[in-house]
Write a protein that holds these residues in place. Structure first.
Motif, PDB file in Angstrom:
ATOM      1  N   GLU A  18       2.444   4.317  -3.378  1.00  0.00           N
ATOM      2  CA  GLU A  18       1.111   4.855  -3.122  1.00  0.00           C
ATOM      3  C   GLU A  18       1.264   6.174  -2.372  1.00  0.00           C
ATOM      4  O   GLU A  18       2.282   6.414  -1.718  1.00  0.00           O
ATOM      5  N   TYR A  22       4.717   9.869  -0.349  1.00  0.00           N
ATOM      6  CA  TYR A  22       4.771   8.667  -1.173  1.00  0.00           C
ATOM      7  C   TYR A  22       5.430   7.550  -0.387  1.00  0.00           C
ATOM      8  O   TYR A  22       6.466   7.755   0.258  1.00  0.00           O
ATOM      9  N   VAL A  28       4.156   0.456  -1.963  1.00  0.00           N
ATOM     10  CA  VAL A  28       2.849  -0.191  -1.833  1.00  0.00           C
ATOM     11  C   VAL A  28       2.923  -1.300  -0.785  1.00  0.00           C
ATOM     12  O   VAL A  28       3.814  -2.142  -0.820  1.00  0.00           O
ATOM     13  N   THR A  63      -0.581  -3.187  -8.929  1.00  0.00           N
ATOM     14  CA  THR A  63      -0.656  -2.367  -7.721  1.00  0.00           C
ATOM     15  C   THR A  63       0.232  -1.130  -7.805  1.00  0.00           C
ATOM     16  O   THR A  63       0.155  -0.253  -6.953  1.00  0.00           O
TER      17      THR A  63
END
Length: 207
Positions: free
Chosen positions: A155, A167, A170, A151
């Motif tokens: 993200e 940003y 996750v 992952t």
């Protein structure tokens, strides 16, 4: 003189005054495994020697074996158009030991080494411009390492309030996860196509 691939391997091993850890042959290609300290001398020899003439560096790639003490392998693929032969030079290093850049020998190594740094985190000392090349500047980690999470760590999304890309760590929200028979830890709960035939056969056998 023109040497075949095995003669070339023997010639290189006996001529260069450095330690060659291993010499192997496969698919008409020669692979030399050498210490990191010998990299500059070996590549310079392969480029300049009249019996080698490996003038082109075609690729630099990385490999990762986390269980090994020297987990990272860096592989240099060279081509001699004059001899129509290829040679592969392989070195091994750990997470803390830098590798000398070969941009002074082959200018094409610039972007290749940046790619290895970006994806594996192998540091090339004295590289003229060692920065990420495939991932974004804000990316965390090195995605081709075997221990890199699938992952990722962060993200990105467009933030309407800040009107820019941000940003964030996750976050996998449970409500949006789709658990089905393809998830091995869940086990098959759905009726798969064709299951009704198996039930029909079992009922007929029971009767």
């Amino acid at each position: 003189m023109n040497l075949d691939i095995k003669e070339l391997g023997e010639y290189i091993s006996s001529t260069i005054s450095v330690n060659v850890d291993d010499v192997t042959y496969a698919q008409d290609e020669l692979t030399l495994t050498i210490p990191v300290a010998s990299l500059i001398k070996v590549l310079s020899f392969l480029r300049d020697d009249a019996n080698c003439q490996f003038k082109q560096l075609m690729d630099v790639c990385g490999i990762d074996y986390p269980a090994q003490e020297k987990r990272f392998g860096v592989v240099y693929n060279l081509l001699s158009l004059t001899l129509n032969l290829r040679v592969r030079v392989k070195i091994w290093t750990d997470e803390d030991t830098p590798i000398p850049t070969v941009t002074g020998i082959f200018s094409s190594a610039n972007w290749f080494e940046r790619e290895v740094w970006d994806l594996y985190g192998v540091y090339f000392s004295e590289h003229p411009d060692l920065r990420r090349i495939l991932t974004d500047y804000g990316f965390e980690g090195h995605p081709l390492r075997k221990d890199f999470p699938l992952t990722g760590y962060v993200e990105l999304r467009y933030n309407e309030e800040q009107k820019r890309v941000v940003y964030e760590p996750v976050k996998l929200t449970q409500d949006f996860r789709s658990f089905d028979f393809l998830s091995p830890w869940e086990g098959p709960k759905a009726v798969l196509p064709g299951d009704e035939k198996a039930d029909k056969i079992e009922n007929e056998d029971a009767s």
